[in-house]
Every structure is written in C-alpha cells, then in structure tokens.
Design a protein around this motif. Structure first.
Motif, PDB file in Angstrom:
ATOM      1  N   PRO A 133       0.840  -1.201   0.000  1.00  0.00           N
ATOM      2  CA  PRO A 133       0.000   0.000   0.000  1.00  0.00           C
ATOM      3  C   PRO A 133       0.881   1.258   0.000  1.00  0.00           C
ATOM      4  CG  PRO A 133       0.053  -0.971   2.186  1.00  0.00           C
ATOM      5  CD  PRO A 133       0.861  -1.864   1.293  1.00  0.00           C
ATOM      6  N   VAL A 134       0.500   2.241  -0.822  1.00  0.00           N
ATOM      7  CA  VAL A 134       1.315   3.452  -0.969  1.00  0.00           C
ATOM      8  C   VAL A 134       0.437   4.703  -1.006  1.00  0.00           C
ATOM      9  CG1 VAL A 134       3.101   2.174  -2.245  1.00  0.00           C
ATOM     10  CG2 VAL A 134       1.335   3.400  -3.508  1.00  0.00           C
ATOM     11  N   ASP A 135       1.034   5.845  -0.697  1.00  0.00           N
ATOM     12  CA  ASP A 135       0.336   7.125  -0.789  1.00  0.00           C
ATOM     13  C   ASP A 135       0.376   7.682  -2.204  1.00  0.00           C
ATOM     14  OD1 ASP A 135      -0.362   7.257   1.952  1.00  0.00           O
ATOM     15  OD2 ASP A 135       1.665   7.929   2.429  1.00  0.00           O
ATOM     16  N   ASP A 136       1.506   7.503  -2.880  1.00  0.00           N
ATOM     17  CA  ASP A 136       1.706   8.056  -4.212  1.00  0.00           C
ATOM     18  C   ASP A 136       2.151   6.924  -5.153  1.00  0.00           C
ATOM     19  OD1 ASP A 136       2.701   9.266  -6.548  1.00  0.00           O
ATOM     20  OD2 ASP A 136       3.450  11.009  -5.440  1.00  0.00           O
ATOM     21  N   PRO A 137       1.196   6.287  -5.854  1.00  0.00           N
ATOM     22  CA  PRO A 137       1.553   5.151  -6.700  1.00  0.00           C
ATOM     23  C   PRO A 137       2.635   5.455  -7.737  1.00  0.00           C
ATOM     24  CG  PRO A 137      -0.809   5.237  -6.409  1.00  0.00           C
ATOM     25  CD  PRO A 137      -0.258   6.506  -5.825  1.00  0.00           C
ATOM     26  N   ALA A 138       2.582   6.603  -8.392  1.00  0.00           N
ATOM     27  CA  ALA A 138       3.587   6.934  -9.410  1.00  0.00           C
ATOM     28  C   ALA A 138       4.989   6.975  -8.796  1.00  0.00           C
ATOM     29  CB  ALA A 138       3.247   8.256 -10.086  1.00  0.00           C
ATOM     30  N   ARG A 139       5.088   7.576  -7.622  1.00  0.00           N
ATOM     31  CA  ARG A 139       6.379   7.658  -6.930  1.00  0.00           C
ATOM     32  C   ARG A 139       6.862   6.264  -6.545  1.00  0.00           C
ATOM     33  NH1 ARG A 139       5.753  11.266  -2.013  1.00  0.00           N
ATOM     34  NH2 ARG A 139       4.759   9.427  -1.155  1.00  0.00           N
ATOM     35  N   ALA A 140       5.956   5.428  -6.037  1.00  0.00           N
ATOM     36  CA  ALA A 140       6.331   4.073  -5.613  1.00  0.00           C
ATOM     37  C   ALA A 140       6.738   3.213  -6.801  1.00  0.00           C
ATOM     38  CB  ALA A 140       5.177   3.428  -4.859  1.00  0.00           C
ATOM     39  N   VAL A 141       5.990   3.312  -7.909  1.00  0.00           N
ATOM     40  CA  VAL A 141       6.337   2.556  -9.110  1.00  0.00           C
ATOM     41  C   VAL A 141       7.754   2.912  -9.552  1.00  0.00           C
ATOM     42  CG1 VAL A 141       5.853   2.336 -11.587  1.00  0.00           C
ATOM     43  CG2 VAL A 141       3.976   2.162  -9.930  1.00  0.00           C
ATOM     44  N   LYS A 142       8.048   4.188  -9.618  1.00  0.00           N
ATOM     45  CA  LYS A 142       9.384   4.647 -10.019  1.00  0.00           C
ATOM     46  C   LYS A 142      10.452   4.083  -9.085  1.00  0.00           C
ATOM     47  CE  LYS A 142      12.023   8.838 -10.969  1.00  0.00           C
ATOM     48  NZ  LYS A 142      12.014  10.308 -10.983  1.00  0.00           N
ATOM     49  N   PHE A 143      10.200   4.138  -7.777  1.00  0.00           N
ATOM     50  CA  PHE A 143      11.153   3.635  -6.780  1.00  0.00           C
ATOM     51  C   PHE A 143      11.471   2.162  -7.027  1.00  0.00           C
ATOM     52  CE2 PHE A 143      11.871   1.332  -2.813  1.00  0.00           C
ATOM     53  CZ  PHE A 143      12.974   1.994  -2.300  1.00  0.00           C
ATOM     54  N   TYR A 144      10.447   1.318  -7.109  1.00  0.00           N
ATOM     55  CA  TYR A 144      10.665  -0.125  -7.238  1.00  0.00           C
ATOM     56  C   TYR A 144      11.250  -0.504  -8.601  1.00  0.00           C
ATOM     57  CZ  TYR A 144       8.553  -0.928  -2.716  1.00  0.00           C
ATOM     58  OH  TYR A 144       8.305  -0.937  -1.369  1.00  0.00           O
ATOM     59  N   GLU A 145      10.908   0.248  -9.638  1.00  0.00           N
ATOM     60  CA  GLU A 145      11.513  -0.013 -10.943  1.00  0.00           C
ATOM     61  C   GLU A 145      13.000   0.332 -10.926  1.00  0.00           C
ATOM     62  OE1 GLU A 145       7.812   0.476 -14.086  1.00  0.00           O
ATOM     63  OE2 GLU A 145       8.968   2.267 -13.575  1.00  0.00           O
ATOM     64  N   ILE A 146      13.356   1.474 -10.321  1.00  0.00           N
ATOM     65  CA  ILE A 146      14.758   1.897 -10.273  1.00  0.00           C
ATOM     66  C   ILE A 146      15.579   0.982  -9.361  1.00  0.00           C
ATOM     67  CG2 ILE A 146      16.311   3.713  -9.428  1.00  0.00           C
ATOM     68  CD1 ILE A 146      14.230   5.754 -10.456  1.00  0.00           C
ATOM     69  N   VAL A 147      15.083   0.723  -8.157  1.00  0.00           N
ATOM     70  CA  VAL A 147      15.866  -0.034  -7.178  1.00  0.00           C
ATOM     71  C   VAL A 147      16.001  -1.503  -7.551  1.00  0.00           C
ATOM     72  CG1 VAL A 147      15.959  -0.802  -4.769  1.00  0.00           C
ATOM     73  CG2 VAL A 147      15.338   1.559  -5.290  1.00  0.00           C
ATOM     74  N   PHE A 148      14.893  -2.150  -7.912  1.00  0.00           N
ATOM     75  CA  PHE A 148      14.924  -3.597  -8.128  1.00  0.00           C
ATOM     76  C   PHE A 148      14.785  -4.017  -9.590  1.00  0.00           C
ATOM     77  CE2 PHE A 148      13.273  -3.154  -3.740  1.00  0.00           C
ATOM     78  CZ  PHE A 148      14.334  -3.773  -3.080  1.00  0.00           C
ATOM     79  N   GLY A 149      14.478  -3.081 -10.468  1.00  0.00           N
ATOM     80  CA  GLY A 149      14.300  -3.422 -11.872  1.00  0.00           C
ATOM     81  C   GLY A 149      13.007  -4.172 -12.148  1.00  0.00           C
ATOM     82  N   TRP A 150      12.048  -4.102 -11.215  1.00  0.00           N
ATOM     83  CA  TRP A 150      10.770  -4.785 -11.400  1.00  0.00           C
ATOM     84  C   TRP A 150      10.007  -4.156 -12.556  1.00  0.00           C
ATOM     85  CZ3 TRP A 150       8.858  -4.935  -5.615  1.00  0.00           C
ATOM     86  CH2 TRP A 150       9.636  -5.846  -4.894  1.00  0.00           C
ATOM     87  N   LYS A 151       9.225  -4.961 -13.248  1.00  0.00           N
ATOM     88  CA  LYS A 151       8.347  -4.487 -14.319  1.00  0.00           C
ATOM     89  C   LYS A 151       6.977  -4.233 -13.685  1.00  0.00           C
ATOM     90  CE  LYS A 151      11.563  -5.240 -17.276  1.00  0.00           C
ATOM     91  NZ  LYS A 151      12.577  -4.257 -17.254  1.00  0.00           N
TER      92      LYS A 151
END
Length: 121
Positions: free
Chosen positions: A10-28
């Motif tokens: 669960p997140v407050d800002d989905p766009a920010r969280a998506v960017k974080f997890y894509e950058i850090v872990f390379g998740w799609k």
C-alpha cells in the motif's frame, strides 16, 4: 498445502512508488486494467523462485499484505474463524481470476486468501 502467491504494497503516491521499485529492483510494473487503482508487479521470470505482487493506493491497509492460495474461500474462512482469526472483508469476485477475501490472524496481522476460478464474475 496453501502457499503465498502474491503480495500487495500500500502506498500514498503510486507513481512515486512505481518509479522507486523499478529503479531499485528493476521490477516491471504495469497498471491493471481492472476496476481498482492497482499496479501489477513482475519481480522476475517464472523460472526463478519468488512471487509477483502489486502496488495499491493506501486506504485502511498500512503494511504489506501477503495473499495465500486456497482451494476454497468458504472452507478456509471457516478455518480462520475457528482458529481465532477474523474475516475483514466478505468473499469478493475478481472477474476472470477468482475470489478473494482479507483476513486477520490472532495477532491482528492482515493477509489475503485467494481461490482461483476463471469463471468468477
């Protein structure tokens, strides 16, 4: 034996969280085409151990939730209640996927149970 098959962050800002997890872990991560604000996460190839999950807009959920695959929502709801847990949502359909419910254990930890049924409507 039922296994953990999915997680939700669960997140407050989905766009920010998506960017974080894509950058850090390379998740799609891609937005789900269903009725919820829900972003599906692929953490790696199916040939490797691990599970996939999702990012969702935070509401009453404050922590990551694991979902457990069960043969029958109704059967496991009964087991959960008999063992001292609670259902916090009723059984709900996820069209084309199956049925789902949120629960708590005896310690107040939230988890999901999921029954696969492609005919769910």
């Amino acid at each position: 034996m039922p296994r953990v098959i999915h997680f939700e962050i669960p997140v407050d800002d989905p766009a920010r969280a998506v960017k974080f997890y894509e950058i850090v872990f390379g998740w799609k991560i891609n937005r789900w085409e269903g009725p919820l604000d829900y972003w599906l996460i692929t953490t790696g190839p199916d040939s490797q151990p691990g599970i996939n999950g999702a990012i969702m807009k935070r509401d009453s959920q404050k922590t990551t939730v694991n979902t457990i695959d069960v043969a029958s929502i109704d059967e496991f709801a009964k087991k959960i209640i008999e063992a001292g847990g609670k259902l916090i949502t009723s059984k709900m359909p996820i069209p084309g996927v199956g049925y789902f419910a949120y629960c708590t254990d005896t310690e107040g930890n939230v988890f999901g149970i999921m029954q696969e049924d492609r005919s769910a409507r």
